[in-house]
Design an enzyme around this catalytic site. Sequence first.
Site, PDB file in Angstrom:
ATOM      1  N   ASP A 153      -4.418  20.421  20.878  1.00  0.00           N
ATOM      2  CA  ASP A 153      -4.648  21.820  21.256  1.00  0.00           C
ATOM      3  C   ASP A 153      -3.271  22.462  21.329  1.00  0.00           C
ATOM      4  O   ASP A 153      -2.243  21.776  21.222  1.00  0.00           O
ATOM      5  CB  ASP A 153      -5.374  21.935  22.607  1.00  0.00           C
ATOM      6  N   HIS A 230      -7.274  26.659  17.841  1.00  0.00           N
ATOM      7  CA  HIS A 230      -6.625  25.882  18.900  1.00  0.00           C
ATOM      8  C   HIS A 230      -5.562  24.977  18.257  1.00  0.00           C
ATOM      9  O   HIS A 230      -5.417  23.819  18.660  1.00  0.00           O
ATOM     10  CB  HIS A 230      -7.641  25.030  19.670  1.00  0.00           C
ATOM     11  N   GLU A 286     -14.110  28.622  19.222  1.00  0.00           N
ATOM     12  CA  GLU A 286     -13.247  29.759  19.534  1.00  0.00           C
ATOM     13  C   GLU A 286     -12.209  30.093  18.460  1.00  0.00           C
ATOM     14  O   GLU A 286     -11.073  30.419  18.777  1.00  0.00           O
ATOM     15  CB  GLU A 286     -12.514  29.508  20.866  1.00  0.00           C
TER      16      GLU A 286
HETATM   17  C1  ACM Z   1     -14.713  25.074  24.839  1.00  0.00           C
HETATM   18  O1  ACM Z   1     -14.857  25.061  26.059  1.00  0.00           O
HETATM   19  N1  ACM Z   1     -13.906  25.955  24.264  1.00  0.00           N
HETATM   20  C2  ACM Z   1     -15.407  24.143  23.986  1.00  0.00           C
END
Ligand code: ACM
Length: 647
Positions: A153, A230, A286
């Site tokens: 991440d 991410h 996201e």
């Molecule tokens: C998440 O909580 N973005 C999977």
Amino acid sequence: MCLAFIASLLTWSSSFNIVSAQSPDVVIPVPAEVTMTKGTYKFEELPKIKVVYSAKGFENPEAYSMKITPKGITIRASGEAGVFYAHQTLAQMTRDGAVKEIRCCEIFDSPRFPYRGMHFDVSRHFRNLDFLKRQVDVMASFKMNRMHIHLTDAAGWRMQIDAYPRLTDFAAWRPQVTWKDWWTADRSYVEEGTPGAYGGYYTKEEMRELVEYARERHIEVIPEIEMPSHSEEVLAAYPELGCSNEPYRDCDFCVGSEKTFGFLETVLSEVMEVFPYEYIHIGGDEAGKSRWPSCPACQKRMEEEGLKDVDELQSYLIRRIEKFVLSKGRRIIGWDEILQGGLAPEATVMSWRGTEGGIEAMKQGHDVIMSPGKYCYLDHAQDAPFKEPESIGGYLPLEHVYGYEPVEDSMPSDKLHHLIGVQANLWTEYITTDAHAEYMYWPRAVAIAETGWSMPENKNFPDFRKRVREAMEVLRSKGYSTFDLDTEYGERKLAQTGIDHLAKDAEVVYNNPMNPSYPGAGEGTLTDGIIGGWTYSDGRWQGFLSDLDVTLDLGAVTPVRYVGGTFMQLVSPYVFMPSRVEIFVSEDGNDFTRVAEVWNDVSQKAEDLLFRSFDTICDVKARYVRYVAHQSGVAGGWIFIDEIVVN
Ligand code: ACM
């Protein structure tokens, strides 16, 4: 399983002072069937435990039975996992061996779901192998069997990849210790070995060691490699994989570039060498997708592939990677966003944005793991926020986690076999230390363990709370940092009792529409006598991005001495006090007189969760009360109110 390991579970080590002749009513997760029989079994130095492998009646390899008689203990199972779980039950009954006498009984036990997982975000804060192994021990004792590690991440890449050494020479290290300091500074990375560099990574050898350690305890380790978003840390180390070709500009991979696929396939190949199990988690949540519309390579890809928008471009990447993973004999798991744009049937969906994504995935024939934020996100505070460490916000006490029932009425009954389990997630932005992480997991992850293993008709919160309270004492005696249920303050007191007042059940006219994202309980929310709790997402608070402007009808002209509404401030998710409130009254609903204007005096820099009433004492007669709360002045900021009280 090696016998030495079983024996180590039964070492008589703990100094617990517990009643003699323990019965199985302490066991977590609560077993499927228990029949008490006569007498007790007394442990001697060499416990009389006989293990019988039996296929019949034990089709599920995790199932076991255990017959405890005064003469000895007989365990039956069809495989090692069942025997292992029988020993976990025994270890709990004997408090790891401290109790020398247990009551005779017959237990048959079998899990409700095959997937009972816990998630470890080691990117935001790196945790060493010892920490992970210690959590494996606890997971195993509560019969959890999947460890999902979020290895990559923005805050740091955590696994050695031979083909891309900058991931760990550079993208695994940052100048700041806390995620918050790093996030609010320039979100940069530093070379490994730089004085003060904070972070870390696992060598392949260490990951193999973890896989083996967990395997011995019947836990599969599932690695997560995030894509397409991410991924700031990757794109700082290898900027050619982003649309801009420059470090510190992108968060999403460039889907137009073949280099992206070369990178992802190479990384996944190295990951698959280390992690032997069927599942590889590829993230998918996201994605910002913000550069893709102006990136010539992404646009070219969309044109060539006939993709109509950036969602389909994301889907192109996910499907291509899925095909690659399948070609290696493995399967992907992804967060529920991967459903957008279609998937191969082998893909498993992890539902986190509520359960709708998971239900849709089941309908489409995908396996689903439920991890809805409302019940399974352990990064929310587990008690009154004023007494808890800083967290991402929210309020998720043990009882709420335990209350989660994964099977919903809207799930098609012929697809229920696709619901393969549940998972507790802990994102660690605000969780710097190991002790803090343990405190957030335990005991709430145990509630997920019981939901995943036990049938709902066998679950009972007061009984679970009693069992888990004792189990946490055992963990603390072994040096774990757990939340202490004896210190639990609980929900906001007013939220527990509710209040009665003159405008209770009054009709409310919205002069400005309510926001569909946070309607609370709908139109009656502001006059239902139900007060909001510690979190704005509890269905009791109503949220507005515009001014709140409502008129309450008291039904008849009445003396009015008080009008007030309570607002919440929590700066990190952009919830602020209104800048001011105006209160008007009217006898006929046409002519309104302003009786108060109340200005905000709460600093927008105050970071704690705060409540403040914007109210007035008055002496008027009125049938209608109009209450107007003006926005905070922060662009994109919310205001949240729970009730308008009139007396
Ligand atoms: C998440 O909580 N973005 C999977």
